[in-house]
Every structure is written in structure tokens, then in C-alpha cells.
Design a protein around this motif. Structure first.
Motif, PDB file in Angstrom:
ATOM      1  N   THR A 132      29.065 -28.430 -35.088  1.00 42.58           N
ATOM      2  CA  THR A 132      29.236 -29.860 -34.848  1.00 42.58           C
ATOM      3  C   THR A 132      28.057 -30.356 -34.018  1.00 42.58           C
ATOM      4  O   THR A 132      27.511 -29.633 -33.184  1.00 42.58           O
ATOM      5  N   LEU A 133      27.673 -31.572 -34.327  1.00 38.50           N
ATOM      6  CA  LEU A 133      26.568 -32.188 -33.608  1.00 38.50           C
ATOM      7  C   LEU A 133      26.967 -33.634 -33.340  1.00 38.50           C
ATOM      8  O   LEU A 133      27.178 -34.394 -34.289  1.00 38.50           O
ATOM      9  N   GLY A 134      27.110 -33.942 -32.090  1.00 39.85           N
ATOM     10  CA  GLY A 134      27.507 -35.290 -31.724  1.00 39.85           C
ATOM     11  C   GLY A 134      28.836 -35.675 -32.345  1.00 39.85           C
ATOM     12  O   GLY A 134      29.028 -36.803 -32.779  1.00 39.85           O
ATOM     13  N   GLY A 135      29.725 -34.700 -32.477  1.00 35.61           N
ATOM     14  CA  GLY A 135      31.064 -34.956 -33.020  1.00 35.61           C
ATOM     15  C   GLY A 135      31.144 -34.847 -34.528  1.00 35.61           C
ATOM     16  O   GLY A 135      32.235 -34.751 -35.084  1.00 35.61           O
TER      17      GLY A 135
ATOM     18  N   GLY B 204      27.499 -27.644 -31.064  1.00 37.39           N
ATOM     19  CA  GLY B 204      28.749 -26.968 -30.701  1.00 37.39           C
ATOM     20  C   GLY B 204      29.482 -26.413 -31.901  1.00 37.39           C
ATOM     21  O   GLY B 204      29.080 -26.605 -33.057  1.00 37.39           O
ATOM     22  N   ASP B 205      30.537 -25.692 -31.605  1.00 42.12           N
ATOM     23  CA  ASP B 205      31.456 -25.140 -32.623  1.00 42.12           C
ATOM     24  C   ASP B 205      30.729 -24.355 -33.713  1.00 42.12           C
ATOM     25  O   ASP B 205      31.040 -24.460 -34.890  1.00 42.12           O
ATOM     26  N   ILE B 206      29.752 -23.595 -33.290  1.00 43.86           N
ATOM     27  CA  ILE B 206      28.976 -22.845 -34.293  1.00 43.86           C
ATOM     28  C   ILE B 206      29.799 -21.679 -34.842  1.00 43.86           C
ATOM     29  O   ILE B 206      30.313 -20.856 -34.078  1.00 43.86           O
ATOM     30  N   VAL B 207      29.945 -21.672 -36.137  1.00 43.05           N
ATOM     31  CA  VAL B 207      30.634 -20.563 -36.802  1.00 43.05           C
ATOM     32  C   VAL B 207      29.711 -20.017 -37.885  1.00 43.05           C
ATOM     33  O   VAL B 207      29.249 -20.764 -38.754  1.00 43.05           O
ATOM     34  N   ILE B 208      29.446 -18.744 -37.813  1.00 38.02           N
ATOM     35  CA  ILE B 208      28.581 -18.094 -38.808  1.00 38.02           C
ATOM     36  C   ILE B 208      29.455 -17.198 -39.670  1.00 38.02           C
ATOM     37  O   ILE B 208      30.202 -16.360 -39.157  1.00 38.02           O
ATOM     38  N   ASN B 209      29.378 -17.405 -40.955  1.00 43.57           N
ATOM     39  CA  ASN B 209      30.210 -16.639 -41.886  1.00 43.57           C
ATOM     40  C   ASN B 209      29.283 -15.867 -42.816  1.00 43.57           C
ATOM     41  O   ASN B 209      28.481 -16.461 -43.530  1.00 43.57           O
TER      42      ASN B 209
ATOM     43  N   LYS C  12      30.897 -19.111 -28.616  1.00 41.48           N
ATOM     44  CA  LYS C  12      31.605 -19.802 -27.528  1.00 41.48           C
ATOM     45  C   LYS C  12      30.669 -20.838 -26.896  1.00 41.48           C
ATOM     46  O   LYS C  12      29.497 -20.535 -26.643  1.00 41.48           O
ATOM     47  N   GLY C  13      31.191 -22.014 -26.656  1.00 43.92           N
ATOM     48  CA  GLY C  13      30.407 -23.043 -25.982  1.00 43.92           C
ATOM     49  C   GLY C  13      29.350 -23.661 -26.880  1.00 43.92           C
ATOM     50  O   GLY C  13      29.317 -23.417 -28.095  1.00 43.92           O
ATOM     51  N   ASN C  14      28.468 -24.399 -26.283  1.00 47.70           N
ATOM     52  CA  ASN C  14      27.420 -25.088 -27.036  1.00 47.70           C
ATOM     53  C   ASN C  14      26.119 -24.295 -27.015  1.00 47.70           C
ATOM     54  O   ASN C  14      25.884 -23.511 -26.101  1.00 47.70           O
TER      55      ASN C  14
ATOM     56  N   PHE D 221      27.331  -7.319 -34.206  1.00 51.47           N
ATOM     57  CA  PHE D 221      26.931  -7.669 -32.839  1.00 51.47           C
ATOM     58  C   PHE D 221      26.706  -9.169 -32.746  1.00 51.47           C
ATOM     59  O   PHE D 221      26.462  -9.847 -33.735  1.00 51.47           O
ATOM     60  N   GLY D 222      26.789  -9.677 -31.551  1.00 53.23           N
ATOM     61  CA  GLY D 222      26.561 -11.098 -31.319  1.00 53.23           C
ATOM     62  C   GLY D 222      27.054 -11.448 -29.930  1.00 53.23           C
ATOM     63  O   GLY D 222      28.238 -11.326 -29.646  1.00 53.23           O
ATOM     64  N   ALA D 223      26.119 -11.841 -29.062  1.00 48.91           N
ATOM     65  CA  ALA D 223      26.504 -12.167 -27.689  1.00 48.91           C
ATOM     66  C   ALA D 223      27.245 -13.495 -27.660  1.00 48.91           C
ATOM     67  O   ALA D 223      26.949 -14.393 -28.461  1.00 48.91           O
ATOM     68  N   ASN D 224      28.216 -13.549 -26.803  1.00 48.48           N
ATOM     69  CA  ASN D 224      28.918 -14.808 -26.580  1.00 48.48           C
ATOM     70  C   ASN D 224      29.600 -15.332 -27.847  1.00 48.48           C
ATOM     71  O   ASN D 224      29.592 -16.520 -28.136  1.00 48.48           O
ATOM     72  N   ALA D 225      30.137 -14.419 -28.640  1.00 53.14           N
ATOM     73  CA  ALA D 225      30.788 -14.828 -29.891  1.00 53.14           C
ATOM     74  C   ALA D 225      32.069 -14.019 -30.096  1.00 53.14           C
ATOM     75  O   ALA D 225      32.140 -12.848 -29.716  1.00 53.14           O
ATOM     76  N   ASP D 226      33.062 -14.681 -30.683  1.00 59.04           N
ATOM     77  CA  ASP D 226      34.272 -13.960 -31.103  1.00 59.04           C
ATOM     78  C   ASP D 226      34.031 -13.476 -32.524  1.00 59.04           C
ATOM     79  O   ASP D 226      33.748 -14.273 -33.419  1.00 59.04           O
TER      80      ASP D 226
END
Lengths: 336, 169
Positions: A42-45, B85-90, B151-153, B105-110
């Protein structure tokens, strides 16, 4: 029946070997393996979706071959002998189609004699028409001729190869001959090269070919052994009759004993001039006309058939007897 | 000047020839809005010097034989001027390869996995039907997708790296 059982066992061995190697070849040479990542964020919502570049590689060919002797124990032969077969299974355990050349070596060290390449031909390839080696006839196997009919095997495919030998004469019993069959991949530069050698562009469809742990060739040694003949004699009293002619279990003066002698020729070859002589003990009297051979009556006189009773001795002559053979001789005596 | 021009041309030609010959595996960054996404497949070559010191060097996996371990690395970089934000890599485990257990592997990721490409879960919750029909715990070779939820931005100018190893069947 023995042969049939043997075939079942060998067939199972081949199958189990192959299945255990079913994964050996792996992904076919030339396969392109691609990987693309999907990204959401997401970027800027606002939600966004993106795909990465495709990370791609091509599967190279790995050249690997296995040659397994199906005859684990030495193959029993006579001296002389002809067309004695050792069976091998050639398996392409690489991941691409390969041509193979076959070669035999009769002069392996560590044995007592060298087998001769059979007059009918030294190496045959199973035609598939009939299990086991056939030199001729409608189901004849295919004579291997180098660089003429070199076998082509797809990845994971296997082939039955027969090494056919003649055996020299006058060899001592127990002599062994070591002989080898070799299969070499015909991709230029592959056979014998160090594992890991890369042959640029030499693989299936122009991919690189990598020489596997087998060095793209396999040599398997098997052996022949000149096996002795065994002639075994089993003699027993098969029937006791008391002096009154009744079947009994105890022996007393006047008892009539039926002797049953089994002559068994086993092993390989021919028992020459096989004869049976059995001098009767002094305590017994021969019952005239009681000799039978394989259930057929024989006279006591010499010269008219193959058995006689002369000088208080049972004589039966079988002459040259090809193994395996079994003869049963019966005669009767009375106890003095 | 003329000579310089000639050299440049040769270089361009040789690049084109390389690209058409080998499968393209050299990382080509995809520019997606404010995010740069890069996916590479590499092979690690281990060399030992005379002193026994092991050096590992990664090279692009243009070609490889069955049994080779391929290292996939995905890099996400924020090249814009706002946090992402909300980065998801598939990432699907490529066909003809098997995921090396525990290699993701991947730091700061579930990190979660999928055996059907639709539902993702941690390894302890993934089940497959065994030979007798009963459910058994799935193993790495059953996984066909991996998902990294960062996690996080991702701040401006920063990048994140995730990946896994797979063996060519």
C-alpha cells in the motif's frame, strides 16, 4: 520350474533397482525453470500489485550411466562350453537421451582363464520378444555391432544386455574367468571425463552437458566358473517282508529286503561312463530276476541290457550321462 | 571519437547476443511506481584455497543440472518519496524444484507457506493427506508457495530482502 522361479527373482531385482533410481535422472535436460514474484503493498492508502522479472535458468544435461550384472554368483560353465550368458542391465541414470557403445574385456586379471567371445557374437541386446538370451529363432536377440546399432536410451530407460561367451576346453574344475562389460556415453568428450566436466552445447537440444559421477561410462565385472559334476548315491531299504511274505519292520533270517538306490547327477556337464556296482554282503542272497532300473525289469544276464548280476555284484551301466539326471535302481535280497 | 563509437557498438551487440543465447536470469529490476522489485536466481560456488579456507561465491544461475541448489533472492526497494506499507511478497516454489527445509529467509517478515497456493499458514498448521488417507504434517517438499508479510513500513530509500533455496529435481 527352477528357471521360472529364477526369472521372477531377477525381474524383481531389476524393477526394484529401477524404481530406486526413478528420481535419479530428475528434471529433463533442456527444461526452462522460471520464477516470478508477486508483490502487494500500500502506498498512501492505495493498494498496489506488482510482478517481478522472471528469474530463469535452463536445466543442463547430466550424463550418467549404470551397468548392473544380474548374475551375482559366477555363472556355472563346462569346459568346453558354448554360448554361456551373463546378463547385465544398462540404465541411463542421466536426465537426457544418450547413445552408448558397448565393449567387453575378456582379459581381466585375477582369474584362471579367459573366456572366449562366443562364435555367435559376444554381446547381444534383448529384443524384447522373449525373456532370456536367444541366439537364433523367431525371438532371437539382437547382435550388437559397434557404431552400427549402439543403443539409445532415454532418461531413466534401461536395457538388458547379454554377454555371450564360449569356454575353452581342458580347464580344471573350479577355474574362474573374470570378464567385464563396459558402456560408454557417445557424447563427444564425455566418456571417462572427470565428474563435473562441462561439455558446452553437447547436451540434448544444445544445452550444456555435465559429466556425472559415473564419468559417463560404466564397467561391470562378472565371472564364469567351471563347475564340477556331483554324482550322489542314496541307498535305502524300501521294503521288508518277513519269511512268510508279510510286510514287516524288523529284519530276521529269511526276511526279504528291497533295496532302492537313487543315483543323482547334478551340477554342470556330462558324467562320462556312469556305472553302478554294488557287491552284496555275505549275509544276503540275491533274489534272481529282481533288478529293475527306473521301474523297468532287467535280466540277471550280462550283455542283453544295461544291468546284470555277476560275481555277487549288481552292475548297472548308464554310459555318458548329461546332468541333471536321476536313475532309480531296485533289487531284492534275502537275509541268510 | 570514431574508435570510441565502434567500441560502444560492439559492446551493445555482445550484450544482445548474450541475452538471446542464455535464458535471461540477470536481475532486471522492475520499476513499479515507487517500488523497485528485483528477483534473482543464483548458484553458490564453494572453493577451498590451499589453506583450507572456504570461499563462497554466488553467480547467476543461467543453467544448472538436477541436484543443484538455487538461491532465490527478492529485493524490494522504496525508490519513491513516501513510506510503503503492507508489503507482501508471494513467491511460488518453481516447478521442477524442491524447497530446502528451513531455507526461507527475510528480516522483519512473517513467513508462511502454502501447499495449494491459496491458503497460507505456518509449517505446524499445514497438513497433507498421507498414503493411507490420513492427514500428516506437510514437509518442505509439499510447499509450493512462500509468502513474506513485512512488518511495518519500508522507509524511503530502504530495501528489504527475502528469499529461499530450492534444489532442482
Amino acid at each position: 520350474m527352477r528357471n521360472k522361479n529364477l526369472f521372477v527373482v531377477v525381474g524383481w531385482l531389476v524393477l526394484s533397482y529401477m524404481s530406486s533410481h526413478a528420481q535419479a535422472a530428475g528434471t529433463p535436460a533442456g527444461t526452462v525453470v522460471s520464477n516470478t514474484v508477486t508483490l502487494t503493498y500500500t502506498l498512501g492508502g492505495a493498494a498496489n500489485v506488482a510482478s517481478s522479472n522472471a528469474a530463469t535458468f535452463t536445466v543442463d544435461e547430466i550424463i550418467n550411466v549404470s551397468l548392473v550384472a544380474q548374475d551375482v554368483a559366477p555363472v556355472a560353465v563346462n569346459s568346453p562350453d558354448t554360448n554361456r550368458v551373463i546378463t547385465f542391465t544398462l540404465i541411463n541414470i542421466g536426465n537426457g537421451s544418450e547413445n552408448f557403445s558397448l565393449n567387453r574385456n575378456n582379459a581381466i586379471a585375477g582369474d584362471q582363464f579367459d573366456p572366449l567371445t562366443a562364435v555367435v557374437g559376444g554381446i547381444f541386446i534383448e529384443s524384447g520378444a522373449q525373456t532370456g538370451f536367444q541366439a537364433g529363432g523367431p525371438n532371437a536377440d539382437t547382435l550388437y555391432i559397434p557404431s552400427s546399432n549402439d543403443p539409445v536410451l532415454a532418461a531413466d530407460a534401461s536395457l538388458i544386455v547379454y554377454l555371450v561367451s564360449d569356454i575353452p576346453s581342458s580347464l580344471a574344475l573350479g577355474s574362474t574367468a573374470r570378464v567385464s562389460l563396459s558402456a560408454s556415453a557417445l557424447t563427444a568428450g564425455a566418456s571417462g571425463a572427470a565428474p563435473g566436466t562441462t561439455l558446452a552445447g553437447a547436451g540434448v537440444g544444445g544445452v550444456d552437458a555435465l559429466v556425472g559421477v559415473s564419468r559417463a561410462a560404466a564397467t561391470t565385472v562378472a565371472s564364469y566358473q567351471v563347475s564340477g559334476l556331483a554324482v550322489a548315491v542314496f541307498k535305502r531299504v524300501s521294503l521288508i517282508k518277513d519269511p512268510q511274505g508279510r510286510i514287516s519292520t524288523i529284519i530276521m533270517p529269511g526276511s526279504e529286503l528291497t533295496y532302492s538306490v537313487t543315483l543323482r547327477v547334478s551340477g554342470n556337464g556330462t558324467a562320462n561312463n556312469l556305472a553302478f556296482d554294488d557287491p552284496l554282503p555275505a549275509e544276503t542272497d540275491f533274489v534272481p530276476g529282481s533288478i529293475t532300473v527306473n521301474g523297468q525289469a532287467r535280466t540277471d544276464a550280462a550283455g542283453d541290457d544295461n544291468a546284470d548280476f555277476t560275481a555277487n555284484t549288481i552292475n548297472v551301466v548308464f554310459g555318458n550321462t548329461v546332468s541333471p539326471a536321476t536313475h532309480v535302481i531296485e533289487f531284492r535280497v534275502t537275509v541268510k | 571519437m570514431k574508435k570510441q563509437y565502434f567500441l560502444n557498438l560492439t559492446f551493445a551487440l555482445s550484450l544482445a547476443a548474450t541475452a538471446s543465447f542464455a535464458a535471461i536470469s540477470v536481475a532486471q529490476a522492475q520499476l513499479v511506481g515507487n517500488v523497485e522489485l528485483k528477483n534473482v536466481a543464483e548458484i553458490e560456488i564453494e572453493t577451498k584455497d590451499a589453506a583450507g579456507k572456504v570461499t563462497r561465491k554466488r553467480t547467476p544461475a543461467d543453467k544448472a543440472v538436477p541436484g543443484t541448489t538455487i538461491i532465490y533472492t527478492t529485493t524490494v526497494k522504496n525508490i519513491g518519496n513516501k513510506p510503503v506499507g503492507d508489503i507482501v511478497i508471494n513467491n511460488p516454489v518453481p516447478q521442477h524444484t524442491t524447497l530446502v527445509a528451513g531455507s526461507a529467509f527475510g528480516a522483519n517478515a512473517d513467513i508462511t507457506y502454502s501447499i495449494d497456493g491459496k491458503t497460507f499458514a505456518t509449517p505446524d498448521k499445514l497438513k497433507v493427506k498421507g498414503k493411507d488417507g490420513t492427514e500428516v504434517a506437510a514437509t518442505a517438499s509439499d510447499y509450493n508457495h512462500i509468502r513474506w508479510a513485512m512488518k511495518g513500513n519500508l522507509a524511503v530509500g530502504k530495501s528489504g530482502e527475502v528469499g529461499f533455496r530450492a534444489v532442482i529435481k
